[in-house]
Design an enzyme around this catalytic site. Structure first.
Site, PDB file in Angstrom:
ATOM      1  N   ASN A 169       0.931  -1.271   0.016  1.00 35.78           N
ATOM      2  CA  ASN A 169       0.066   0.183   0.013  1.00 35.78           C
ATOM      3  C   ASN A 169       1.391   1.306  -0.040  1.00 35.78           C
ATOM      4  O   ASN A 169       0.623   2.225  -0.793  1.00 35.78           O
ATOM      5  CB  ASN A 169      -0.948   0.161   1.057  1.00 35.78           C
ATOM      6  CG  ASN A 169      -2.064  -0.587   0.465  1.00 35.78           C
ATOM      7  OD1 ASN A 169      -3.132  -0.470   0.204  1.00 35.78           O
ATOM      8  ND2 ASN A 169      -2.228  -1.725   1.595  1.00 35.78           N
ATOM      9  N   ILE A 183      -2.290  -1.511  18.008  1.00 37.31           N
ATOM     10  CA  ILE A 183      -3.237  -0.219  18.442  1.00 37.31           C
ATOM     11  C   ILE A 183      -3.119   0.548  18.514  1.00 37.31           C
ATOM     12  O   ILE A 183      -1.995   0.925  19.303  1.00 37.31           O
ATOM     13  CB  ILE A 183      -4.181  -2.000  19.115  1.00 37.31           C
ATOM     14  CG1 ILE A 183      -4.638  -2.612  18.802  1.00 37.31           C
ATOM     15  CG2 ILE A 183      -5.063  -0.702  19.585  1.00 37.31           C
ATOM     16  CD1 ILE A 183      -5.370  -3.683  19.886  1.00 37.31           C
ATOM     17  N   ASN A 192      -6.585   5.065   7.638  1.00 34.90           N
ATOM     18  CA  ASN A 192      -6.134   3.026   7.985  1.00 34.90           C
ATOM     19  C   ASN A 192      -6.473   2.355   6.893  1.00 34.90           C
ATOM     20  O   ASN A 192      -7.767   2.452   6.302  1.00 34.90           O
ATOM     21  CB  ASN A 192      -6.105   2.686   9.665  1.00 34.90           C
ATOM     22  CG  ASN A 192      -5.936   0.987   9.761  1.00 34.90           C
ATOM     23  OD1 ASN A 192      -4.752   0.114   8.782  1.00 34.90           O
ATOM     24  ND2 ASN A 192      -6.689  -0.050  10.197  1.00 34.90           N
ATOM     25  N   HIS A 244      -7.950  -1.413   5.828  1.00 34.11           N
ATOM     26  CA  HIS A 244      -8.859  -2.478   6.207  1.00 34.11           C
ATOM     27  C   HIS A 244      -9.316  -3.830   5.189  1.00 34.11           C
ATOM     28  O   HIS A 244     -10.245  -3.459   4.229  1.00 34.11           O
ATOM     29  CB  HIS A 244      -9.304  -2.911   7.286  1.00 34.11           C
ATOM     30  CG  HIS A 244      -9.992  -4.133   8.141  1.00 34.11           C
ATOM     31  ND1 HIS A 244      -9.281  -4.552   8.842  1.00 34.11           N
ATOM     32  CD2 HIS A 244     -10.828  -5.143   8.055  1.00 34.11           C
ATOM     33  CE1 HIS A 244      -9.782  -5.927   9.379  1.00 34.11           C
ATOM     34  NE2 HIS A 244     -10.577  -6.065   8.886  1.00 34.11           N
ATOM     35  N   GLY A 249     -10.981   2.618  19.233  1.00 29.28           N
ATOM     36  CA  GLY A 249     -12.056   1.140  18.391  1.00 29.28           C
ATOM     37  C   GLY A 249     -11.376   0.234  18.197  1.00 29.28           C
ATOM     38  O   GLY A 249      -9.863   0.931  17.151  1.00 29.28           O
ATOM     39  N   LYS A 261      -5.818  -5.294  -4.642  1.00 28.68           N
ATOM     40  CA  LYS A 261      -5.804  -4.749  -6.085  1.00 28.68           C
ATOM     41  C   LYS A 261      -6.580  -3.493  -5.520  1.00 28.68           C
ATOM     42  O   LYS A 261      -6.186  -2.629  -6.558  1.00 28.68           O
ATOM     43  CB  LYS A 261      -6.111  -5.667  -7.179  1.00 28.68           C
ATOM     44  CG  LYS A 261      -5.325  -6.288  -8.076  1.00 28.68           C
ATOM     45  CD  LYS A 261      -5.842  -6.912  -8.764  1.00 28.68           C
ATOM     46  CE  LYS A 261      -5.251  -8.151 -10.229  1.00 28.68           C
ATOM     47  NZ  LYS A 261      -5.706  -8.836 -10.626  1.00 28.68           N
ATOM     48  N   GLU A 310      -7.072  -2.677  -2.639  1.00 27.69           N
ATOM     49  CA  GLU A 310      -6.189  -1.338  -2.074  1.00 27.69           C
ATOM     50  C   GLU A 310      -5.674  -0.717  -2.012  1.00 27.69           C
ATOM     51  O   GLU A 310      -5.744   0.973  -1.972  1.00 27.69           O
ATOM     52  CB  GLU A 310      -6.121  -1.893  -0.176  1.00 27.69           C
ATOM     53  CG  GLU A 310      -6.711  -3.363   0.303  1.00 27.69           C
ATOM     54  CD  GLU A 310      -5.908  -4.246   1.784  1.00 27.69           C
ATOM     55  OE1 GLU A 310      -4.864  -3.503   1.654  1.00 27.69           O
ATOM     56  OE2 GLU A 310      -6.329  -5.391   1.823  1.00 27.69           O
TER      57      GLU A 310
HETATM   58  C1  GRF Z   1      -3.031  -4.487   3.727  1.00 29.76           C
HETATM   59  O1  GRF Z   1      -4.016  -5.708   3.605  1.00 29.76           O
HETATM   60  C2  GRF Z   1      -3.926  -3.622   4.476  1.00 29.76           C
HETATM   61  O2  GRF Z   1      -5.494  -3.927   4.354  1.00 29.76           O
HETATM   62  C3  GRF Z   1      -3.525  -4.691   6.073  1.00 29.76           C
HETATM   63  O3  GRF Z   1      -2.542  -5.559   6.020  1.00 29.76           O
HETATM   64  C4  GRF Z   1      -2.059  -5.464   4.469  1.00 29.76           C
HETATM   65  C5  GRF Z   1      -0.961  -3.922   4.845  1.00 29.76           C
HETATM   66  O4  GRF Z   1      -0.290  -5.121   2.634  1.00 29.76           O
HETATM   67  N1  GRF Z   1      -4.116  -3.361   6.886  1.00 29.76           N
HETATM   68  P1  GRF Z   1       0.982  -3.967   2.734  1.00 29.76           P
HETATM   69  O5  GRF Z   1       2.146  -4.354   4.115  1.00 29.76           O
HETATM   70  O6  GRF Z   1       0.716  -2.614   2.596  1.00 29.76           O
HETATM   71  O7  GRF Z   1       0.861  -4.565   1.604  1.00 29.76           O
END
Ligand code: GRF
Length: 223
Positions: free
Chosen positions: A19, A97, A112, A114, A148, A177, A179
């Site tokens: 990411n 967290i 963030n 998820h 949370g 993909k 993300e």
């Molecule tokens: C991703 O699936 C993200 O949604 C989750 O951790 C993973 C991180 O992947 N929080 P990367 O380190 O960005 O490849």
């Protein structure tokens, strides 16, 4: 719309950093009006650090084991981000967290991603949870972080189908993909000042979605 001023962001990572890579690539292609001031990892050998260094971005390892409390760890992150003039904190696969120490320093300024359609499948191994549960769709969510776990106001979501033959790995790849598309988009909404939050409902000014968009899995046969 790309503005001249680049939004100074700080990125928190723990792992592979794909990411982070997508954010870097969108910035370099001129599609995302942000500037990464520093990448912080709590894991010394996270591949994300390699990626950042390849693009000559400042990196820092802050090991959570070196701090007695979560608050002290967060205070160090805040100190670094503030001294780098960071305005938005981007958690990209950051496996810790966070506490009010960071949240209060950056109210509605911590994002963030998820790998599930929140509020389904919070916490760890969201893709495995989705496969095991037998949902027909899953996806990913970018949200503001609150106190949370994966519970903050939702900015953008992408939906992908879960296929009969899917494993945790194949579903994860399909979700990842998306993300890589929605995270830069969410940050760009922020850059453009288009996000507002009211009673946990996020509005994106001039954000569009087709109200008749529906999708079925399996596909309907003539119904
Ligand atoms: C991703 O699936 C993200 O949604 C989750 O951790 C993973 C991180 O992947 N929080 P990367 O380190 O960005 O490849």
């Amino acid at each position: 719309m790309i503005m001249n001023r680049k939004l100074p962001i700080g990125v928190l990572v723990s792992g592979s950093g794909s990411n982070l890579q997508s954010i870097i690539d969108h910035i370099e292609r001129g599609l995302l009006g942000a500037e990464i001031k520093v990448v912080i990892s709590n894991v010394p050998d996270a591949y994300a650090l390699e990626r950042a260094r390849k693009h000559h971005l400042p990196t820092l390892v802050i090991r959570h084991e070196d701090f007695e409390t979560r608050e002290a760890f967060d205070a160090e992150i805040v100190r670094v981000f503030k001294s780098a003039d960071v305005e938005l904190v981007v958690m990209a696969g950051f496996m810790r967290i966070i506490t009010p120490v960071l949240l209060d320093a950056y109210p509605y300024r911590v994002m963030n991603i998820h790998p599930a359609l929140l509020p389904s499948f919070r916490g760890m191994n969201a893709q495995r949870q989705a496969v095991d549960y037998g949902v027909r769709f899953s996806g990913c969510t970018v949200h503001f972080v609150d106190q949370g776990v994966d519970s903050g106001p939702i900015i953008i979501q992408a939906v992908v189908p879960v296929l009969d033959e899917d494993t945790e790995e194949t579903l994860s790849a399909r979700i990842l993909k998306e993300e890589h598309r929605i995270y830069p988009q969410a940050i760009q909404f922020f850059v453009e000042g288009r996000i507002s939050v009211n009673n946990r409902r996020v509005r994106i000014r001039d954000g569009k979605c087709d109200e008749f968009l529906t999708v079925h899995n399996p596909a309907l046969s003539g119904f």
